[in-house]
Design a protein around this motif. Structure first.
Motif, PDB file in Angstrom:
ATOM      1  N   LEU A  28       0.983  -1.284  -0.093  1.00 17.58           N
ATOM      2  CA  LEU A  28       0.146  -0.057  -0.062  1.00 17.58           C
ATOM      3  C   LEU A  28       0.730   1.378   0.075  1.00 17.58           C
ATOM      4  N   PRO A  29       1.995   1.328   0.985  1.00 14.63           N
ATOM      5  CA  PRO A  29       2.737   2.674   0.817  1.00 14.63           C
ATOM      6  C   PRO A  29       3.311   2.924  -0.530  1.00 14.63           C
ATOM      7  N   PHE A  30       3.651   1.899  -1.425  1.00 15.23           N
ATOM      8  CA  PHE A  30       4.324   2.002  -2.592  1.00 15.23           C
ATOM      9  C   PHE A  30       3.364   1.833  -3.764  1.00 15.23           C
ATOM     10  N   ILE A  31       1.945   1.751  -3.470  1.00 11.94           N
ATOM     11  CA  ILE A  31       1.118   1.352  -4.693  1.00 11.94           C
ATOM     12  C   ILE A  31       1.143   2.466  -5.749  1.00 11.94           C
ATOM     13  N   GLY A  32       1.280   3.741  -5.455  1.00  8.64           N
ATOM     14  CA  GLY A  32       1.287   4.501  -6.489  1.00  8.64           C
ATOM     15  C   GLY A  32       2.745   4.612  -7.368  1.00  8.64           C
ATOM     16  N   ALA A  33       3.689   4.115  -7.034  1.00 11.73           N
ATOM     17  CA  ALA A  33       5.073   4.033  -7.582  1.00 11.73           C
ATOM     18  C   ALA A  33       4.703   2.784  -8.598  1.00 11.73           C
ATOM     19  N   VAL A  34       4.460   1.639  -7.798  1.00 14.73           N
ATOM     20  CA  VAL A  34       4.218   0.333  -8.568  1.00 14.73           C
ATOM     21  C   VAL A  34       3.327   0.470  -9.827  1.00 14.73           C
ATOM     22  N   LEU A 164      12.370  10.028  -4.302  1.00 18.70           N
ATOM     23  CA  LEU A 164      12.119   8.485  -3.822  1.00 18.70           C
ATOM     24  C   LEU A 164      11.174   7.636  -4.531  1.00 18.70           C
ATOM     25  N   GLN A 165       9.885   8.378  -4.875  1.00 18.28           N
ATOM     26  CA  GLN A 165       9.078   7.582  -5.707  1.00 18.28           C
ATOM     27  C   GLN A 165       9.545   7.208  -7.138  1.00 18.28           C
ATOM     28  N   LEU A 166      10.405   8.308  -7.693  1.00 18.68           N
ATOM     29  CA  LEU A 166      10.839   8.155  -8.924  1.00 18.68           C
ATOM     30  C   LEU A 166      11.834   6.833  -8.893  1.00 18.68           C
ATOM     31  N   ALA A 167      12.801   6.994  -7.988  1.00 17.45           N
ATOM     32  CA  ALA A 167      13.723   5.755  -7.686  1.00 17.45           C
ATOM     33  C   ALA A 167      13.079   4.406  -7.742  1.00 17.45           C
ATOM     34  N   LEU A 168      11.785   4.276  -6.904  1.00 16.34           N
ATOM     35  CA  LEU A 168      10.942   3.201  -6.817  1.00 16.34           C
ATOM     36  C   LEU A 168      10.621   2.735  -8.112  1.00 16.34           C
ATOM     37  N   VAL A 169      10.210   3.697  -8.990  1.00 20.99           N
ATOM     38  CA  VAL A 169       9.614   3.353 -10.171  1.00 20.99           C
ATOM     39  C   VAL A 169      10.506   2.808 -11.078  1.00 20.99           C
ATOM     40  N   LEU A 170      11.813   3.526 -11.317  1.00 21.30           N
ATOM     41  CA  LEU A 170      12.862   2.684 -11.898  1.00 21.30           C
ATOM     42  C   LEU A 170      13.383   1.268 -11.434  1.00 21.30           C
ATOM     43  N   VAL A 319      -8.118  11.850 -10.507  1.00 21.22           N
ATOM     44  CA  VAL A 319      -7.096  12.837  -9.722  1.00 21.22           C
ATOM     45  C   VAL A 319      -7.649  13.089  -8.445  1.00 21.22           C
ATOM     46  N   LEU A 320      -9.194  13.344  -8.386  1.00 23.20           N
ATOM     47  CA  LEU A 320      -9.766  13.632  -7.010  1.00 23.20           C
ATOM     48  C   LEU A 320      -9.694  12.721  -6.127  1.00 23.20           C
ATOM     49  N   VAL A 321      -9.900  11.338  -6.533  1.00 22.42           N
ATOM     50  CA  VAL A 321     -10.133  10.147  -5.574  1.00 22.42           C
ATOM     51  C   VAL A 321      -8.611   9.422  -5.358  1.00 22.42           C
ATOM     52  N   PHE A 322      -7.772   9.539  -6.575  1.00 23.17           N
ATOM     53  CA  PHE A 322      -6.562   8.690  -6.196  1.00 23.17           C
ATOM     54  C   PHE A 322      -5.134   9.482  -6.289  1.00 23.17           C
ATOM     55  N   GLY A 323      -5.404  10.708  -6.432  1.00 25.03           N
ATOM     56  CA  GLY A 323      -3.961  11.472  -6.715  1.00 25.03           C
ATOM     57  C   GLY A 323      -3.697  11.448  -8.205  1.00 25.03           C
TER      58      GLY A 323
END
Length: 351
Positions: A28-34, A164-170, A319-323
């Motif tokens: 869950l903390p990384f769901i956006g990046a994943v 940090l999120q970009l590094a996780l995405v890569l 965007v309003l619900v999930f960012g």
């Protein structure tokens, strides 16, 4: 299924549910990046698998490394260039303002400031009062220190979290490229087992919608940045290329581009170039911002194969619900819902 005759079956279902909940809680903390890594992978996988990988002799690890490095260059180089330009501009601004701050004096306010309706006279009077009194200037600077420090800390936190999120995405996308064939096969097998032909159709629709949304976002950002840079060059605004890059990055924020071209118009007004300031405002409203309002939905709808109405509602609601990731999730969910509804109504008509 849930009778006392089959407690083993009930225990198996409970364990599976607990396992699914546990996996979601961990990710869950990384769901956006994943999810964003999956978006980039889905959009670039055809180029990687059909053009780059065959030239490397099918070496997955080497291909994944090269593709990840390419994404690093594409994502980071413009940001580094923009940051360096902003730092250079900030240094020049500090060098310009330093003598006036040290002497406790400020420049005279621009002539147009007092002409502003309702508040112009008060601002002009306050400016002169502060500029002529060092003690009041020092008090004003002291009052500004705490808010500026908090703003700087918040901005630094946002930047650090973004990196940090970009590094996780890569990091995630490297493994998606390396094991992409297995991941794609597993997704289609799972979709087929869950929904048969409908499951595969849902997966294809998801991929097409994601690719269409990415095409619309990147295409619109590039168009806005290019058109804005041309407008800045025509109006004689300094740093036109830098401002064009800024609009490219800020185009995903609705209020982003107006901040840039609005600031350019204010600068032109302050230089007493009223005609060019009016031109910049009209150009920003009817050319730069209109691209986002018209071009983006058209590009996304063509790539995704769904109506502009669903695209607009999906992007805004997502965007309003999930960012940020909702830019992709919103249209995908509405596209899948529309597809299922169309299929259901078609089957009803045929019966």
């Amino acid at each position: 299924m849930f009778s006392e005759e089959n407690p083993r079956r009930l225990a198996q279902i409970a364990l599976v549910v607990l396992l699914i909940v546990g996996c979601i809680a961990v990710l869950l903390p990384f769901i956006g990046a994943v999810l964003f890594a999956f978006v980039v992978w889905a959009c670039t996988w055809p180029y990687y698998s059909e053009k780059l990988l065959p030239r490397l002799g099918g070496r997955d690890a080497l291909g994944a490394t090269l593709m990840t490095l390419l994404l690093v260059l594409i994502m980071l180089l413009p940001m580094v260039f923009l940051a360096a330009s902003l730092a250079n501009g900030a240094d020049k601004l500090l060098d310009f303002a330093k003598p006036y701050v040290e002497q406790g004096l400020l420049l005279d306010p621009p002539a147009w400031l007092s002409g502003l309706p309702f508040i112009g006279t008060e601002i002009d009077h306050f400016w002169h009062q502060v500029a002529s009194n060092r003690d009041e200037l020092n008090d004003l600077l002291k009052q500004m220190v705490a808010p500026l420090r908090q703003f700087a800390l918040a901005l630094g936190g946002i930047a650090a979290n973004g990196l940090l999120q970009l590094a996780l995405v890569l990091f995630v996308i490297f493994f998606l490229y390396r094991d992409g064939a297995k991941v794609s096969h597993a997704l289609y097998v799972g979709a087929r087992k869950l929904g048969g032909e409908l499951g595969e159709e849902i997966l294809d629709k998801t991929r097409d919608t994601v690719v269409g949304v990415m095409l619309g976002i990147v295409g619109t950002a590039a168009a806005q940045g290019t058109v804005a840079m041309i407008g800045f060059l025509i109006a004689g605004v300094p740093g036109a290329m830098l401002l064009g890059f800024a609009i490219f990055f800020l185009s995903m924020i609705p209020i982003g581009p107006p901040l840039i071209w609005g600031g350019a118009a204010a600068w032109l007004w302050g230089q007493e170039q009223t005609g060019w300031a009016i031109f910049m405002v009209l150009y920003g409203l009817f050319v730069i911002s209109s691209i986002d309002n018209f071009v983006k939905p058209i590009l996304i709808s063509r790539g995704a194969g769904i109506s502009i109405l669903l695209i607009g509602l999906g992007v805004l609601g997502g965007v309003l619900v999930f960012g940020f990731i909702g830019i992709f999730l919103g249209p995908v969910l509405l596209a899948l819902g529309h597809m299922l509804l169309s299929r259901w109504t078609r089957e009803e008509k045929s019966t």
